[in-house]
Write a protein that holds these residues in place. Structure first.
Motif, mmCIF file in Angstrom:
data_model
loop_
_atom_site.group_PDB
_atom_site.id
_atom_site.type_symbol
_atom_site.label_atom_id
_atom_site.label_comp_id
_atom_site.label_asym_id
_atom_site.label_seq_id
_atom_site.Cartn_x
_atom_site.Cartn_y
_atom_site.Cartn_z
ATOM 1 N N GLY A 320 0.797 -1.228 0.000
ATOM 2 C CA GLY A 320 0.000 0.000 0.000
ATOM 3 C C GLY A 320 0.827 1.273 0.000
ATOM 4 N N VAL A 321 2.140 1.148 -0.165
ATOM 5 C CA VAL A 321 2.991 2.345 -0.137
ATOM 6 C C VAL A 321 3.336 2.838 -1.541
ATOM 7 N N ARG A 326 -4.260 0.756 -1.488
ATOM 8 C CA ARG A 326 -4.148 1.250 -0.116
ATOM 9 C C ARG A 326 -5.557 1.407 0.475
ATOM 10 N N THR A 331 -5.057 4.882 8.802
ATOM 11 C CA THR A 331 -4.651 6.208 9.245
ATOM 12 C C THR A 331 -3.189 6.254 9.669
ATOM 13 N N ASN A 332 -2.582 5.106 9.882
ATOM 14 C CA ASN A 332 -1.156 5.109 10.189
ATOM 15 C C ASN A 332 -0.472 3.987 9.402
ATOM 16 N N LEU A 333 0.853 3.929 9.518
ATOM 17 C CA LEU A 333 1.616 2.993 8.692
ATOM 18 C C LEU A 333 1.183 1.547 8.914
ATOM 19 N N GLU A 334 1.072 1.148 10.167
ATOM 20 C CA GLU A 334 0.722 -0.230 10.479
ATOM 21 C C GLU A 334 -0.636 -0.592 9.863
ATOM 22 N N ILE A 336 -1.922 0.900 7.220
ATOM 23 C CA ILE A 336 -1.743 0.821 5.767
ATOM 24 C C ILE A 336 -1.322 -0.588 5.391
ATOM 25 N N TYR A 337 -0.366 -1.114 6.137
ATOM 26 C CA TYR A 337 0.086 -2.473 5.854
ATOM 27 C C TYR A 337 -1.055 -3.476 6.041
ATOM 28 N N LYS A 338 -1.593 -3.508 7.254
ATOM 29 C CA LYS A 338 -2.506 -4.602 7.614
ATOM 30 C C LYS A 338 -3.849 -4.497 6.903
ATOM 31 N N LYS A 339 -4.401 -3.301 6.847
ATOM 32 C CA LYS A 339 -5.715 -3.175 6.213
ATOM 33 C C LYS A 339 -5.614 -3.312 4.691
#
Lengths: 473, 474, 92
Positions: A320-321, A326, A331-334, A336-339
């Motif tokens: 997602g980066v 994405r 709302t935060n990096l973690e 972005i990764y997990k969701k």
């Protein structure tokens, strides 16, 4: 006209009997009418490309694929075109560069006019895990075309193209080819560049042709093959003219039959066709040589350790980066990764990522990953040793005819679809599936031949003979 | 209680190459973000790494400079973890078969063992911006990096912050001289992770080690180590137990804090990268690299002190910066007076290039400096005038010879003319002469020499003038 | 025996998250899959694996080739700023 294959279409175009534009337009029409859901996208510039080829051909161009409309699997990159690997994760991904295989086909004059549906990230055996819906078997719409290259095989079987490109990690070219009445070749690992092909399991993935005839297959493989400075694992081995292996007899050819494989086959639907094939080969002067490859039945679990391990790592980049889906919720990096990954990947992909990380994780690495690698080395040695006493090995491609859609809901049942095909991937040798019989449900059944590394020519020789002399021909 | 301190270092250095480790993008810094990037170093779908031969050579060269054994087969593995600066979500590195195994570095009187040097790729850069976002630039992503790991659990090992810094300084010097890395600290081209453990004095059992990651700059490393030693001492003195953990050093506040404990330590799931082949390294290739190894500081030092007769102090000054010793070597090649050359460089040149953090470029050609040194030695130009010329040509394209001529500084006054001037000064200063004859005061002599030099506009040789005055005032 | 805790750990390594219900269902499936993979653990093998190697001499020469343009590099980025990929600010 739609039934024509690569060789004939090229000849007709060069003879000015049809134009590339006409045949491409005809396939596009057919795809639009088709209910197979074999194709995710017809490229917007398909006819422009065909017209451009017509002009070049008028100016004297005679490339091996001059003007021929070819469908590529959705995991092969062409700059400026979408490639999504059947996943929501890459729904909007537009390739920034062109894969080596696509470039080679373009250079040979191909019109790459559509991308074919596939199991998500090539993980599946029925083209049922695609984000873009299931693909249907051209012979029976209640059945699966196989997978993961089900869109490619269905397109070939359903006459939606002259030929198609698939990828094969554990059987993903051969099994759907068998189910769709097509010829499918998994080349030697290292024969064809993987650069620009969305990876599933790097040490096993190979690109290969799915075609209407063995001859088409030989023509297309020759175009695809050869070393590539962008792929270390792609070997510097001379590419022969594979058509030179065609139209030969099989007298004196030693065909190995593996005892443990015959045991696995016992009672399965494809058993009688396999036996017929043995008779056919014998009757035509080939010698049947019983051989054994120890632990052949373990090739499947070995595969379901090594492939997920590599996949877990290969698919980590979809975070997602940079270019993948994405999540709107993040709302935060973690998050972005997990969701993004939880929403972007389908069930089967998640299952294999989890499995891959399990076998790689500390405490399990030696028992699973390293053990699987050791078994792989042994299978490879034994496979090579087996070829001391035979020229090719005969195996069924599949357990039988195409299965009903939804029938393989249990993951293990789905995994067992690969039981006869993974051996070639695990040992790196080439293997072909050639249509042989129509089964009890009047659906195609293919048979598989396997050769030593870089002996694709032998496979074309025997498959071509089967194609031309089998019962009903 | 008294403790033995055990310090381990993991040192990363960016290799000097034209291209990145696994793709043909330029290995260069200071350009617009994401402009030295390609499918491979951005980790695009379908991209594949292709190993740079030079990166392997440079790693071997670093190893040979530190007495390492070179593995005849090297394997690359993937180190898997998620972070935005890591495009593929794995770093290509080496675990089981690194390129270099077992070396050492002589620091002071200790021969410190080193466990390994392996080759890996650098991560991209993150910029934390004020608008609530972190920006990712992959220009640095994929730059070849060598990681050196010291052998802390053997004797001898690093025992203090000072020793750790000495190790780093020495290592940096070796890398720079071997030509493998520039090691510009400010650019992050050399970075160190530190681990520290304490054990009761004389104990054979090692204590629990605490790691500190990504400390920027040697001074910070020193401070972080001192802090950590003190922290552990306090805990142990109070009967406490050291937790195995990774801490982050905050140099502004001068403290460290827990980043990760052992329980939630990362599981990197290393496995051989299936996109890359193992690399066969032959004796022949290793010999080639050995043959083309530039002279290392320890060899040059022996030569300066032995062959050239320089003091250890001077040798160290010359060797502190590679551009200085390179310049020295080049000058000596043209003018075989090492002591003279050393004098000029350690005074005139060093004064001009030394900065707070290192040494700037030498902005006078060796031809110009050699011309000045030679002509001073040949008494063709006065030393003070030569220094003026040096200043005048520094940072310009001018030739020292032309400049000296233009300023009319070449000593070309003949004996008769000089006699005339000396006589004139003597007769103009009768009183002073009388005083000199009586007192023989060297100050008066210097005054007289000065008068003559002034008359000649510095074109006479002061020694000659002094001799002449002495002779005429006997 | 694979536990919910193991699944949680794998979710973390994989950067995936399941709902409680999904996780429960996944656990039972996963046990079967791991059991399937475990067939190999009894097989006799030597301690070696197949690995292909290249001679150092044949590695890529250190010569730069054109990179992508900045626009191309970030063309597919879900969020981009100032020529960079952008994520919510990372707290260090």
């Amino acid at each position: 006209m739609l039934e024509l294959g690569i060789k004939e279409i090229r000849e007709q175009i060069l003879a000015k009997k049809i134009t590339s534009e006409q045949i491409t337009a005809a396939y596009i029409e057919e795809i639009k009418k088709s209910k197979l859901n074999a194709v995710i996208e017809i490229f917007a510039d398909a006819l422009d490309r065909a017209k451009e080829m017509d002009k070049k051909i008028a100016a004297g161009f005679t490339g091996k694929l001059a003007g021929v409309p070819i469908i590529i699997k959705d995991n092969i990159l062409v700059k400026g075109k979408k490639a999504s690997a059947g996943s929501k994760m890459l729904e909007n991904y537009v390739a920034e560069y062109t894969s080596t295989v696509a470039q080679k086909m373009l250079d040979a004059g191909a019109v790459l006019f559509a991308r074919a549906n596939m199991d998500e990230f090539a993980m599946g055996s029925g083209t049922e895990t695609s984000y873009y819906g299931k693909t249907f078997n051209p012979f029976d719409s209640t059945r699966s075309p196989g997978g993961s290259s089900g869109g490619s095989a269905s397109s070939v079987g359903g006459n939606l193209c002259a030929g198609a490109i698939g990828t094969d990690t554990g059987g993903s070219i051969r099994q759907p080819a068998s189910y769709c009445g097509a010829v499918g070749m998994k080349p030697t690992y290292g024969r064809v560049s993987r650069y620009g092909v969305i990876a599933f399991a790097s040490s096993l993935d190979q690109v290969g042709p799915i075609t209407k005839t063995v001859e088409d297959n030989a023509i297309l493989l020759e175009v695809l093959s050869g070393e590539d400075a962008n792929d270390e694992t792609c070997d510097k081995v001379l590419v022969p003219d594979y058509t030179e292996f065609l139209n030969k007899d099989i007298r004196g050819m030693k065909v190995g039959v593996v005892r443990s494989v015959e045991k696995m086959l016992s009672g399965l639907d494809s058993e009688p066709y396999y036996n017929q094939m043995k008779e056919f080969l014998k009757n035509n002067g080939a010698e049947i040589v019983p051989i054994e490859i120890e632990n052949m039945e373990l090739a499947l679990p070995v595969y379901y350790i090594i492939a997920p391990a590599e996949a877990a790592s290969n698919l980590a980049r979809y975070d997602g980066v940079k270019y993948s889906y994405r999540s709107k919720e993040a709302t935060n990096l973690e998050e972005i990764y997990k969701k993004s990954r939880s929403e972007g990947f389908g069930k089967e992909v998640k299952r294999r990522i989890m499995l891959g990380n399990y076998v790689l994780s500390s405490g399990y690495f030696d028992a699973y990953y390293n053990k699987a690698r050791a078994l792989q080395a042994k299978l490879r040695d034994d496979m090579l040793a087996a070829f001391n006493s035979c020229d090719v090995i005969l195996m069924p491609t599949t357990k039988g005819e195409a299965f009903k859609i939804g029938e393989k809901a249990n993951p293990i049942d789905a995994y067992k679809e690969d039981m006869f095909t993974v051996g070639a991937n695990i040992t790196g040798v080439p293997a072909i599936s050639v249509p042989f019989a129509m089964g009890k449900n009047n659906l195609p059944v293919g048979m598989q031949f396997i050769a030593p590394h870089y002996e694709e020519g032998r496979l074309y020789r025997v498959a071509d003979f089967v194609e031309k002399h089998k019962e009903g021909k | 209680m008294e403790y033995d301190v055990v310090i381990g270092l993991e040192v990363h250095a960016e290799l000097k190459t034209n291209t990145k480790c696994f793709c043909s993008c330029k290995n260069e810094s200071g350009v617009e973000p994401n402009t030295n990037c390609c499918p491979v170093c951005v980790g695009l779908p379908g991209a594949l790494p292709v190993l740079n031969k030079k990166a392997v050579e440079q790693t071997i060269r670093a190893g040979l400079a530190l007495g390492f054994d070179i593995n005849r087969m090297a394997v690359f593995e993937r180190k898997n973890y998620f972070y935005p600066d890591l495009a593929k979500a794995y770093q290509i590195s080496q675990l089981v078969k690194p390129i270099c195994v077992r070396g050492y570095l002589q620091v002071g009187n200790k021969k410190l063992p080193i466990n390994r040097i392996h080759l890996e790729e650098d991560a991209g850069k993150l910029v934390h911006s004020n608008d609530g976002s972190t920006l990712v630039d992959y220009n640095r992503g994929g730059v070849p990096l060598i990681e050196l790991v010291t052998e802390a659990l053997e004797e001898p090992h690093i025992e203090s912050a000072d020793e750790a810094i000495a190790f780093l300084e020495k290592l940096r010097q070796v890398y720079i001289y071997a030509g493998v890395a520039d090691c510009i600290i400010e650019k992050g081209q050399m970075r160190a992770d530190v681990n520290v453990s304490l054990k009761p004095k004389g104990s054979k059992t090692y204590g629990t080690k605490v790691e500190m990651k990504n400390i920027m700059g040697f001074k910070a490393v020193h401070r972080a180590i001192e802090y950590e030693i003190a922290r552990q001492k306090d805990i142990l003195d109070d009967g406490g137990v050291i937790e195995q953990e990774t801490r982050k050093w905050d140099d502004d506040k001068g403290i460290s804090f827990t980043l990760r404990t052992k329980e939630n330590s990362e599981d990197y799931r290393y496995f051989p990268d299936p996109d890359l082949l193992a690399v066969n390294i032959s004796d022949k290739e290793i010999d080639e690299i050995r043959k083309t190894m530039p002279p290392l500081p320890q060899e040059l030092k022996a030569k300066y002190m032995g062959e050239y007769g320089l003091s250890e102090y001077d040798a160290d000054v010359l060797l502190q910066f590679k551009n200085v010793s390179d310049y020295f070597n080049a000058c000596v090649e043209q003018y075989n007076q090492p002591k003279t050359v050393c004098n000029w460089i350690t005074t005139e040149i060093m004064a001009r290039i030394k900065t707070e953090t290192g040494a700037g470029p030498i902005l006078i050609s060796k031809e110009n400096l050699v011309w000045l040194m030679k002509n001073v030695d040949d008494k063709k130009i006065n030393r003070l005038n030569a220094k003026d010329v040096l200043s005048a040509v520094w940072g310009t394209e001018k030739s020292a010879e032309n400049e000296a001529k233009a300023r009319n500084l070449i000593i070309d006054i003949d004996t008769n003319a000089l006699d005339e001037i000396v006589n004139k000064v003597i007769s103009n200063n009768a009183g002073v002469i009388a005083q000199f004859k009586a007192e023989q005061d060297p100050k008066i002599l210097n005054f007289l020499v000065g008068q003559v030099m002034k008359e000649t506009r510095g074109k006479a040789n002061a020694g000659d003038v002094m001799a002449k005055i002495k002779e005429l005032t006997k | 025996m694979i536990t919910i805790k193991d699944i949680n750990h794998l979710e973390n390594l994989s950067k995936l998250e399941f709902s409680d219900e999904e996780r429960q269902k996944f656990l039972s499936e996963f046990e079967n899959i791991v059991a399937f993979a475990s067939q190999i653990t009894g097989a006799k093998t030597e301690d070696k694996s197949f690995i292909k190697a290249v001679d150092m001499n044949n590695l890529r020469a250190d010569e730069p080739k054109p990179s992508l343009s900045q626009d191309e590099v970030i063309s597919n980025a879900p969020v981009k700023k100032k020529g960079c990929f952008s994520v919510p600010r990372i707290m260090e």
